[in-house]
Write a protein that holds these residues in place. Structure first.
Motif, PDB file in Angstrom:
ATOM      1  N   THR A 104      14.993 -41.833  50.580  1.00 31.99           N
ATOM      2  CA  THR A 104      13.663 -41.576  51.150  1.00 31.99           C
ATOM      3  C   THR A 104      13.825 -41.320  52.644  1.00 31.99           C
ATOM      4  O   THR A 104      14.512 -42.053  53.347  1.00 31.99           O
ATOM      5  CB  THR A 104      12.733 -42.789  50.980  1.00 31.99           C
ATOM      6  OG1 THR A 104      13.433 -43.958  51.389  1.00 31.99           O
ATOM      7  CG2 THR A 104      12.308 -42.955  49.542  1.00 31.99           C
ATOM      8  N   SER A 110      13.489 -32.933  54.020  1.00 31.77           N
ATOM      9  CA  SER A 110      13.095 -33.753  52.883  1.00 31.77           C
ATOM     10  C   SER A 110      12.290 -32.944  51.881  1.00 31.77           C
ATOM     11  O   SER A 110      11.421 -32.167  52.254  1.00 31.77           O
ATOM     12  CB  SER A 110      12.277 -34.958  53.343  1.00 31.77           C
ATOM     13  OG  SER A 110      13.138 -35.975  53.766  1.00 31.77           O
ATOM     14  N   LEU A 113       8.801 -35.653  46.483  1.00 26.91           N
ATOM     15  CA  LEU A 113       9.227 -36.469  45.336  1.00 26.91           C
ATOM     16  C   LEU A 113       9.135 -35.704  44.014  1.00 26.91           C
ATOM     17  O   LEU A 113      10.053 -35.757  43.189  1.00 26.91           O
ATOM     18  CB  LEU A 113       8.342 -37.731  45.290  1.00 26.91           C
ATOM     19  CG  LEU A 113       8.384 -38.600  44.030  1.00 26.91           C
ATOM     20  CD1 LEU A 113       9.768 -39.205  43.833  1.00 26.91           C
ATOM     21  CD2 LEU A 113       7.327 -39.710  44.113  1.00 26.91           C
ATOM     22  N   LEU A 124      17.808 -44.468  43.823  1.00 25.12           N
ATOM     23  CA  LEU A 124      16.809 -44.221  44.871  1.00 25.12           C
ATOM     24  C   LEU A 124      17.058 -45.199  46.014  1.00 25.12           C
ATOM     25  O   LEU A 124      17.113 -46.405  45.794  1.00 25.12           O
ATOM     26  CB  LEU A 124      15.400 -44.432  44.317  1.00 25.12           C
ATOM     27  CG  LEU A 124      14.974 -43.499  43.175  1.00 25.12           C
ATOM     28  CD1 LEU A 124      13.650 -43.975  42.573  1.00 25.12           C
ATOM     29  CD2 LEU A 124      14.862 -42.062  43.664  1.00 25.12           C
ATOM     30  N   PHE A 126      15.900 -46.933  49.550  1.00 23.57           N
ATOM     31  CA  PHE A 126      14.789 -47.226  50.451  1.00 23.57           C
ATOM     32  C   PHE A 126      15.337 -47.957  51.665  1.00 23.57           C
ATOM     33  O   PHE A 126      16.159 -48.856  51.522  1.00 23.57           O
ATOM     34  CB  PHE A 126      13.730 -48.063  49.740  1.00 23.57           C
ATOM     35  CG  PHE A 126      13.179 -47.361  48.536  1.00 23.57           C
ATOM     36  CD1 PHE A 126      12.158 -46.430  48.671  1.00 23.57           C
ATOM     37  CD2 PHE A 126      13.741 -47.565  47.281  1.00 23.57           C
ATOM     38  CE1 PHE A 126      11.689 -45.735  47.573  1.00 23.57           C
ATOM     39  CE2 PHE A 126      13.266 -46.877  46.164  1.00 23.57           C
ATOM     40  CZ  PHE A 126      12.241 -45.952  46.319  1.00 23.57           C
ATOM     41  N   ARG A 144      17.320 -35.742  50.157  1.00 26.82           N
ATOM     42  CA  ARG A 144      16.371 -36.566  50.901  1.00 26.82           C
ATOM     43  C   ARG A 144      15.005 -36.208  50.366  1.00 26.82           C
ATOM     44  O   ARG A 144      14.731 -35.042  50.113  1.00 26.82           O
ATOM     45  CB  ARG A 144      16.399 -36.206  52.392  1.00 26.82           C
ATOM     46  CG  ARG A 144      17.761 -36.323  52.982  1.00 26.82           C
ATOM     47  CD  ARG A 144      17.791 -35.706  54.358  1.00 26.82           C
ATOM     48  NE  ARG A 144      19.126 -35.865  54.915  1.00 26.82           N
ATOM     49  CZ  ARG A 144      19.426 -35.749  56.198  1.00 26.82           C
ATOM     50  NH1 ARG A 144      18.480 -35.436  57.061  1.00 26.82           N
ATOM     51  NH2 ARG A 144      20.647 -35.925  56.609  1.00 26.82           N
ATOM     52  N   TYR A 145      14.152 -37.204  50.213  1.00 26.83           N
ATOM     53  CA  TYR A 145      12.816 -36.875  49.706  1.00 26.83           C
ATOM     54  C   TYR A 145      11.753 -37.712  50.392  1.00 26.83           C
ATOM     55  O   TYR A 145      12.047 -38.740  51.013  1.00 26.83           O
ATOM     56  CB  TYR A 145      12.754 -37.060  48.181  1.00 26.83           C
ATOM     57  CG  TYR A 145      12.611 -38.500  47.718  1.00 26.83           C
ATOM     58  CD1 TYR A 145      13.719 -39.326  47.553  1.00 26.83           C
ATOM     59  CD2 TYR A 145      11.353 -39.032  47.450  1.00 26.83           C
ATOM     60  CE1 TYR A 145      13.581 -40.626  47.133  1.00 26.83           C
ATOM     61  CE2 TYR A 145      11.207 -40.356  47.028  1.00 26.83           C
ATOM     62  CZ  TYR A 145      12.324 -41.141  46.873  1.00 26.83           C
ATOM     63  OH  TYR A 145      12.198 -42.438  46.468  1.00 26.83           O
ATOM     64  N   ALA A 146      10.523 -37.236  50.273  1.00 27.92           N
ATOM     65  CA  ALA A 146       9.371 -37.957  50.811  1.00 27.92           C
ATOM     66  C   ALA A 146       8.219 -37.840  49.824  1.00 27.92           C
ATOM     67  O   ALA A 146       8.161 -36.906  49.029  1.00 27.92           O
ATOM     68  CB  ALA A 146       8.972 -37.388  52.160  1.00 27.92           C
ATOM     69  N   SER A 155       3.635 -43.349  57.462  1.00 24.61           N
ATOM     70  CA  SER A 155       4.484 -43.808  56.354  1.00 24.61           C
ATOM     71  C   SER A 155       3.706 -44.738  55.455  1.00 24.61           C
ATOM     72  O   SER A 155       2.663 -45.270  55.834  1.00 24.61           O
ATOM     73  CB  SER A 155       5.700 -44.545  56.915  1.00 24.61           C
ATOM     74  OG  SER A 155       5.260 -45.731  57.581  1.00 24.61           O
ATOM     75  N   ALA A 161       5.980 -47.264  48.482  1.00 23.72           N
ATOM     76  CA  ALA A 161       6.809 -46.060  48.302  1.00 23.72           C
ATOM     77  C   ALA A 161       7.732 -46.225  47.090  1.00 23.72           C
ATOM     78  O   ALA A 161       7.903 -45.295  46.289  1.00 23.72           O
ATOM     79  CB  ALA A 161       7.629 -45.795  49.560  1.00 23.72           C
ATOM     80  N   SER A 165       7.592 -43.989  43.654  1.00 20.92           N
ATOM     81  CA  SER A 165       8.832 -43.304  43.273  1.00 20.92           C
ATOM     82  C   SER A 165       9.250 -43.683  41.854  1.00 20.92           C
ATOM     83  O   SER A 165       9.632 -42.817  41.050  1.00 20.92           O
ATOM     84  CB  SER A 165       9.963 -43.671  44.238  1.00 20.92           C
ATOM     85  OG  SER A 165       9.630 -43.292  45.559  1.00 20.92           O
TER      86      SER A 165
END
Lengths: 221, 221
Positions: A104, A110, A113, A124, A126, A144-146, A155, A161, A165
């Motif tokens: 993340t 990024s 998701l 994953l 965090f 990388r993801y958001a 955030s 999060a 996810s």
């Protein structure tokens, strides 16, 4: 040695079997240097609810987290939580096991998701509540993801999060792999025996508490 | 009177406009008698991130929640939080406004979250951390729903449940309504002006803090 399941009522045994059927070791979560034990415990509770059996905790500058029964709902009892001294060791292990690392990250490069593939084994990652995922983890990550956000806040809470996810991952795994729970027959048999033992112990504790309460009630009469 | 946007740099103005375009008043959240202010603040932060402009807080046996800047990330500054003394009053208002009430409930008669329709106006009701949603709310709800879980823990943290519900709602609204943000032109214009003022104030605060830091830095040299 007979199975511990002999000591369980059929309903409880069926519950254990159903939970084990929903468990996976091909989706995992890495908590990197969390500083708030409340977040650790909330993530564990969510992992347990979503069938993620193995979780990795990389220790950071903070002391090891306290178990918090109220928040984790004792979830860690039913999980395998592996602790690591460094991100490098943890991610090297996961890569060797064939996991793709998705970290993340709220910065550049990024992906959303929803665009990630969960067809293979996925870990994953965090990051710490203040600093986010480390540069080391970002360098080792396949992606990388958001989570797409549309407000002023920069955030989401890390346990929030993780929950979003994981809910997405389970849904995608069902679509891409045809299912989420996927232990081998051997892994499943081992886990069932372990859970039967835990369930028998839990049952014994409850029965003891009930006897104590009954005796106290009797004395008062 | 000229718009406050004249005092904002174009990037900041564009950000306000983008946030307002993603805002909605046709999806809302009701927090019924939460006892943990940390949960209230986490839910507000998630609502802000997902563009939910109006949130309803029914006061329960607990005292009104404390704002917690760390957890809410000041999210409530950008939101309309309406407080109610009773569930009955709050839900009667929402029904009169055309909202369908969906109450989270782990008992019988609950549908999985994924089966709910978000084509119309929807209010999601989350209950007290210990007791869950009240009988009154359940009786008034069009639907009861639960997030499918597959572990031993009986429930998710309420802020986690709200986050998964909102992420799903946004996705379903995009599919069923063709979009999520849907303020009328008049609502949007009002909100933009309000946010411009807040953004100007925020900018002034930051500038003041920078000047103070600079003077202190200067003295030390």
């Amino acid at each position: 040695m007979p199975s511990k399941s002999a000591f369980l009522v059929p309903e409880r045994r069926a519950r254990v079997d159903a939970v084990v059927a929903g468990r996976t070791r091909t989706l995992t979560v890495v908590m990197e240097a969390f500083c708030d034990p409340q977040n650790v415990n909330a993530v564990l509770r969510t992992c347990e609810a979503f069938g993620v059996q193995e979780i990795h905790a990389v220790e950071g500058p903070m002391k090891p987290w306290d178990r918090n029964k109220k928040i984790s709902q004792n979830a860690d009892k039913w999980l395998d939580v592996r602790r690591w001294r460094s991100t490098g060791e943890c991610l090297a292990h996961l890569k060797a096991e064939g996991f793709a690392i998705y970290a993340t990250h709220l910065g550049e490069g990024s992906r959303p998701l929803g665009s990630l593939s969960f067809a293979g084994k996925v870990a994953l990652v965090f990051g710490n509540e203040k600093r986010g995922v480390s540069d080391e983890a970002l360098a080792l990550a396949e992606a990388r993801y958001a989570i797409p956000m549309r407000g002023f806040v920069q955030s989401l809470n890390v346990s929030v999060a993780a929950a979003i996810s994981l809910a997405t991952a389970v849904e995608r795994r069902e679509a891409e792999r045809g299912g989420h729970g996927d232990l081998t027959e051997r892994e499943a048999a081992e886990l069932r025996e372990r859970f039967y033992v835990l369930a028998v112990k839990q049952r014994a504790k409850i029965a003891k508490a009930e006897r104590v309460a009954e005796r106290r009630g009797g004395r008062r009469r």
